[in-house]
Design a protein around this motif. Structure first.
Motif, PDB file in Angstrom:
ATOM      1  N   ASP A   1      -2.524  12.644   2.299  1.00  0.00           N
ATOM      2  CA  ASP A   1      -2.673  12.716   3.820  1.00  0.00           C
ATOM      3  C   ASP A   1      -1.488  11.500   4.525  1.00  0.00           C
ATOM      4  OD1 ASP A   1      -4.424  14.658   3.287  1.00  0.00           O
ATOM      5  OD2 ASP A   1      -5.863  13.726   3.243  1.00  0.00           O
ATOM      6  N   ILE A   2      -1.271  10.482   4.216  1.00  0.00           N
ATOM      7  CA  ILE A   2      -0.499   9.805   4.384  1.00  0.00           C
ATOM      8  C   ILE A   2       1.340  10.103   4.287  1.00  0.00           C
ATOM      9  CG2 ILE A   2       0.493   7.003   4.307  1.00  0.00           C
ATOM     10  CD1 ILE A   2      -1.826   6.036   3.097  1.00  0.00           C
ATOM     11  N   LYS A   3       1.329  10.980   5.622  1.00  0.00           N
ATOM     12  CA  LYS A   3       3.032  11.370   5.495  1.00  0.00           C
ATOM     13  C   LYS A   3       3.990  10.876   6.069  1.00  0.00           C
ATOM     14  CE  LYS A   3       0.292  15.582   4.888  1.00  0.00           C
ATOM     15  NZ  LYS A   3       0.907  15.992   3.593  1.00  0.00           N
ATOM     16  N   ARG A   4       4.019   9.459   6.268  1.00  0.00           N
ATOM     17  CA  ARG A   4       4.790   8.401   6.867  1.00  0.00           C
ATOM     18  C   ARG A   4       4.549   6.758   6.675  1.00  0.00           C
ATOM     19  NH1 ARG A   4       3.951  13.042   9.322  1.00  0.00           N
ATOM     20  NH2 ARG A   4       2.277  11.910  10.482  1.00  0.00           N
ATOM     21  N   VAL A   5       5.358   6.269   6.234  1.00  0.00           N
ATOM     22  CA  VAL A   5       5.359   4.614   6.907  1.00  0.00           C
ATOM     23  C   VAL A   5       6.816   4.165   7.454  1.00  0.00           C
ATOM     24  CG1 VAL A   5       5.113   2.666   4.856  1.00  0.00           C
ATOM     25  CG2 VAL A   5       4.474   5.215   4.176  1.00  0.00           C
ATOM     26  N   VAL A   6       5.890   3.718   8.594  1.00  0.00           N
ATOM     27  CA  VAL A   6       6.934   3.281   9.357  1.00  0.00           C
ATOM     28  C   VAL A   6       6.716   1.741   9.101  1.00  0.00           C
ATOM     29  CG1 VAL A   6       7.319   2.638  12.038  1.00  0.00           C
ATOM     30  CG2 VAL A   6       6.410   4.704  10.733  1.00  0.00           C
ATOM     31  N   LEU A   7       7.830   0.791   8.614  1.00  0.00           N
ATOM     32  CA  LEU A   7       7.660  -0.738   8.908  1.00  0.00           C
ATOM     33  C   LEU A   7       8.865  -1.311  10.143  1.00  0.00           C
ATOM     34  CD1 LEU A   7       9.577  -0.259   5.131  1.00  0.00           C
ATOM     35  CD2 LEU A   7       6.694  -0.790   6.000  1.00  0.00           C
ATOM     36  N   THR A   8       7.825  -1.962  10.672  1.00  0.00           N
ATOM     37  CA  THR A   8       7.871  -2.981  11.789  1.00  0.00           C
ATOM     38  C   THR A   8       9.456  -4.137  11.613  1.00  0.00           C
ATOM     39  OG1 THR A   8       6.374  -4.120  11.439  1.00  0.00           O
ATOM     40  CG2 THR A   8       5.567  -2.626  12.834  1.00  0.00           C
ATOM     41  N   HIS A   9       9.346  -4.338  10.533  1.00  0.00           N
ATOM     42  CA  HIS A   9      10.661  -5.582   9.999  1.00  0.00           C
ATOM     43  C   HIS A   9      10.035  -5.300   8.333  1.00  0.00           C
ATOM     44  CE1 HIS A   9       6.676  -7.968  10.589  1.00  0.00           C
ATOM     45  NE2 HIS A   9       7.316  -8.936  10.498  1.00  0.00           N
ATOM     46  N   ALA A  10      10.614  -6.266   7.981  1.00  0.00           N
ATOM     47  CA  ALA A  10      11.333  -6.595   6.568  1.00  0.00           C
ATOM     48  C   ALA A  10      10.603  -8.013   5.836  1.00  0.00           C
ATOM     49  CB  ALA A  10      13.045  -6.611   6.438  1.00  0.00           C
ATOM     50  N   HIS A  11       9.379  -8.008   6.393  1.00  0.00           N
ATOM     51  CA  HIS A  11       8.862  -9.278   5.894  1.00  0.00           C
ATOM     52  C   HIS A  11       8.513  -8.928   5.006  1.00  0.00           C
ATOM     53  CE1 HIS A  11       9.764 -12.177   9.975  1.00  0.00           C
ATOM     54  NE2 HIS A  11      10.308 -12.211   9.582  1.00  0.00           N
ATOM     55  N   PRO A  12       8.227 -10.014   3.870  1.00  0.00           N
ATOM     56  CA  PRO A  12       7.416  -9.255   2.523  1.00  0.00           C
ATOM     57  C   PRO A  12       6.034  -9.177   3.386  1.00  0.00           C
ATOM     58  CG  PRO A  12       8.666 -11.164   1.840  1.00  0.00           C
ATOM     59  CD  PRO A  12       9.248 -10.829   3.419  1.00  0.00           C
ATOM     60  N   ASP A  13       5.083  -9.684   4.210  1.00  0.00           N
ATOM     61  CA  ASP A  13       4.181  -9.322   4.133  1.00  0.00           C
ATOM     62  C   ASP A  13       4.077  -8.005   4.435  1.00  0.00           C
ATOM     63  OD1 ASP A  13       5.012 -10.601   6.243  1.00  0.00           O
ATOM     64  OD2 ASP A  13       3.114 -11.089   7.136  1.00  0.00           O
ATOM     65  N   HIS A  14       5.198  -7.513   4.635  1.00  0.00           N
ATOM     66  CA  HIS A  14       4.787  -6.094   5.523  1.00  0.00           C
ATOM     67  C   HIS A  14       5.261  -4.772   4.767  1.00  0.00           C
ATOM     68  CE1 HIS A  14       4.177  -7.261   9.986  1.00  0.00           C
ATOM     69  NE2 HIS A  14       4.443  -8.549   9.850  1.00  0.00           N
ATOM     70  N   VAL A  15       6.235  -5.584   3.639  1.00  0.00           N
ATOM     71  CA  VAL A  15       6.895  -4.184   3.280  1.00  0.00           C
ATOM     72  C   VAL A  15       6.787  -3.771   1.860  1.00  0.00           C
ATOM     73  CG1 VAL A  15       9.046  -4.398   4.964  1.00  0.00           C
ATOM     74  CG2 VAL A  15       8.836  -5.845   2.874  1.00  0.00           C
ATOM     75  N   LYS A  16       6.231  -5.467   1.381  1.00  0.00           N
ATOM     76  CA  LYS A  16       6.040  -5.529  -0.022  1.00  0.00           C
ATOM     77  C   LYS A  16       5.608  -4.539  -1.179  1.00  0.00           C
ATOM     78  CE  LYS A  16       8.135  -9.166  -1.808  1.00  0.00           C
ATOM     79  NZ  LYS A  16       9.258  -9.700  -3.171  1.00  0.00           N
ATOM     80  N   GLY A  17       4.869  -3.604  -0.856  1.00  0.00           N
ATOM     81  CA  GLY A  17       4.069  -2.637  -1.574  1.00  0.00           C
ATOM     82  C   GLY A  17       4.933  -0.961  -1.180  1.00  0.00           C
ATOM     83  N   ALA A  18       5.302  -1.196  -0.314  1.00  0.00           N
ATOM     84  CA  ALA A  18       6.335   0.154   0.082  1.00  0.00           C
ATOM     85  C   ALA A  18       6.502   0.672  -0.627  1.00  0.00           C
ATOM     86  CB  ALA A  18       7.368  -0.530   1.063  1.00  0.00           C
ATOM     87  N   ALA A  19       7.211   0.848  -1.576  1.00  0.00           N
ATOM     88  CA  ALA A  19       7.198   1.859  -3.731  1.00  0.00           C
ATOM     89  C   ALA A  19       6.348   2.457  -3.649  1.00  0.00           C
ATOM     90  CB  ALA A  19       8.446   0.728  -4.258  1.00  0.00           C
ATOM     91  N   GLU A  20       5.151   1.191  -3.721  1.00  0.00           N
ATOM     92  CA  GLU A  20       4.280   1.891  -4.967  1.00  0.00           C
ATOM     93  C   GLU A  20       4.030   2.879  -3.633  1.00  0.00           C
ATOM     94  OE1 GLU A  20       1.501   1.725  -7.374  1.00  0.00           O
ATOM     95  OE2 GLU A  20       3.553   1.448  -7.763  1.00  0.00           O
ATOM     96  N   LEU A  21       3.598   2.600  -2.617  1.00  0.00           N
ATOM     97  CA  LEU A  21       2.713   3.310  -1.700  1.00  0.00           C
ATOM     98  C   LEU A  21       3.833   4.360  -1.887  1.00  0.00           C
ATOM     99  CD1 LEU A  21       0.234   3.483   0.316  1.00  0.00           C
ATOM    100  CD2 LEU A  21       2.227   3.922   2.129  1.00  0.00           C
TER     101      LEU A  21
END
Length: 84
Positions: A55-75
């Motif tokens: 049900d999660i269709k989209r992911v928007v990253l506000t900026h590239a700091h690790p605390d915002h993006v590190k889990g993106a590939a796994e998610l």
């Protein structure tokens, strides 16, 4: 997990980091992902809402700091969500 507004939930991914889940007509948009361990927390929150990882269709990253993006590939792997 109380909503911030209608259709918007804040999910604490750590004691100091948050992600936001926005419910839309075709599923969720997740704003930021968090650290590498955050996908488990995020998917547990989705389950708590009675929904599925897909049900999660989209992911928007506000900026590239690790605390915002590190889990993106796994998610993305676990949900099939597309990034923005």
């Amino acid at each position: 997990m109380p909503p911030l507004a209608t259709g918007v939930a804040l999910i604490a991914t750590t004691k100091r980091d948050n992600a936001f889940l926005v419910d839309g007509d075709d599923g969720f948009t997740l704003v930021d992902v968090g650290w590498a361990k955050a996908p488990g927390v995020l998917l547990a929150a989705v389950d708590e809402l009675g929904r599925k990882p897909g049900d999660i269709k989209r992911v928007v990253l506000t900026h590239a700091h690790p605390d915002h993006v590190k889990g993106a590939a796994e998610l993305r792997r676990r949900t099939g969500a597309r990034g923005s």
